[in-house]
Design an enzyme around this catalytic site. Sequence first.
Site, short mmCIF file in Angstrom:
data_model
loop_
_atom_site.label_atom_id
_atom_site.label_comp_id
_atom_site.label_asym_id
_atom_site.label_seq_id
_atom_site.Cartn_x
_atom_site.Cartn_y
_atom_site.Cartn_z
N GLU A 152 24.45 -25.65 -38.22
CA GLU A 152 24.27 -26.37 -39.27
C GLU A 152 22.63 -26.41 -39.55
OE1 GLU A 152 25.33 -30.20 -38.32
OE2 GLU A 152 27.37 -30.10 -38.59
N ALA A 209 28.48 -30.80 -35.79
CA ALA A 209 27.12 -31.22 -35.07
C ALA A 209 26.56 -30.06 -34.51
CB ALA A 209 27.31 -32.41 -34.22
N LYS A 257 21.82 -22.72 -27.80
CA LYS A 257 21.72 -23.83 -28.41
C LYS A 257 22.53 -23.81 -29.52
CE LYS A 257 16.79 -24.77 -27.18
NZ LYS A 257 15.31 -24.83 -27.73
N GLN A 310 33.46 -19.92 -37.94
CA GLN A 310 32.33 -19.94 -37.36
C GLN A 310 32.11 -18.84 -36.24
OE1 GLN A 310 34.50 -21.93 -36.32
NE2 GLN A 310 33.54 -23.77 -35.27
N THR A 331 28.86 -24.19 -29.51
CA THR A 331 28.91 -23.14 -28.35
C THR A 331 28.19 -23.82 -27.23
OG1 THR A 331 28.06 -21.54 -30.21
CG2 THR A 331 27.00 -21.22 -27.80
#
Lengths: 161, 339
Positions: free
Chosen positions: B292, B87, B288, B48, B91
């Site tokens: 997902e 979840a 933020k 990711q 970051t």
Amino acid sequence: MARVPVVFTVNGTEAAEFVEPGAMLSDVLRDKLDLTGTRVGCSQGTCGACTVMIDGELILSCLTPAQRVNGKSVVTIEGVATNGELDPIQQAFATGFATQCGFCTSGMIVAAKALLDANPDPSRDEVVDAISGNICRCTGYEPIINAILSAAAERRVAKSA
Amino acid sequence: MARKRGRGLSAVNYPTGMNLGGDPSQALVHATTTGTFVVTLSSVDLGQGLKTVMTQICAETIGVPPDMVLIDTADTDTGPHCMGTFASRGTHRIGNAIVMAANEARAVLMEVAADELEVNATDLEADGKGAIHVKGAPTKSISVIETALAAHFKHGKTISGRGMFMAERSFPEPETGKMRPATCYAHACTIAEVEVDTETGEVEVLSLKSAYEVGRALNPKMVEQQIIGGAWMGISHALYETTEPYYPDRAHGPVDFNEYLMPGPGDLPEFGGVILERPASDGPYGAKGVGEMTANSPIPAIANAIFDAVGVRVDSLPITPEKVLRGILANEGALEPAE
Ligand code: FES
Ligand code: FES
């Protein structure tokens, strides 16, 4: 069982190994020759991660007994770059964010190389067709298709220069 | 027997991380003798892009170029604690821990540089290129490398910092059950266009267009990458993937990639993604969690588009041709959304 000798060329260098009869090329590449760029995702021919070239033809190394490549020439992901220079396909994957976890990347790039070697100016549909045997879990394919198309353009420019 | 088109919409509020146990993550930062800032984490990069974004956050906070930062995601036996990479928390949670650790390390770096330059640490700034200089006097400067060497061999100091993120716990009120399960929400809106074959029940997604409010896109190209990858995963969850097609009956479950269905490169819709930025007050540089929700918002949009196309409301995933056909049959072929 007695081991059997196999002698073949891999990325331009001769390789000679004694292997178990029936040992798969993917295992010989990874475990004997330390060419771990070739990934094994399924061992049954359904994911494309293990794709390599034999005498210029794409094959799945997880389904190919190593004995079958006796006397042949194998190209793996490690042989795609020339003299440390990334191939335009590899460069396009990097700049086009066409890789995430990277598990599919070796197979995708080898499949793309086989396509562009045979067809320097593919349509989008031809690119889709060429990678349709390779599963990617992460990228959504779109960046991969775009990277291959832009690499094709890049290679054509390089050739005409 | 026809191909019917429909359009569906979804809107999502997506919490970043979770509430359990304060959702903590820790980071340690230290400089090597030659001024490489090593960030030690137990967090995992599984594709990711965690390492890239964590590098950016550390470099920005200390004021050095990204190639002077090394992310060491050691292992969970030896590294500082992290709840994990899930979840959409990486970051935000780990990033916050790194900002805190990097600030502590930066303060030591500046103290040592101040001693070397015989000035006040508060008068110094890092130029982001590997040097530290007096504000307004760029020639009065010392390189980060020389500063690190001086710390190790003259001052006997370690240029290091500790950081952690921990959310304020929220417990439900006994009477109402009311609580604050998250402190930070990202937002998404997706519009899906589909075509449903009323003879075969097959659904083709024609286009998927989304807007994602992500706080701040610390690496916009990687946010875009998440959006496209997520859109594909959303289609896959909505229409294809399952390990138990007749759940709770385990029969006919796929056993390999031949039977485990996923869309291929030939099944892609037209993608469109817009990134909106409204920095989060508690996020590292306003970020933020993005990951997902990009796979989640397409699913209800596709389900709604199918309802719009043929009047069939399927409430279990994946929405297989069989379920669509059974729905059409149950509606006696009305092919219109009921009012
Ligand atoms: S490992 Fe060979 S096709 Fe999957
Ligand atoms: S990048 Fe992860 S499988 Fe393709």
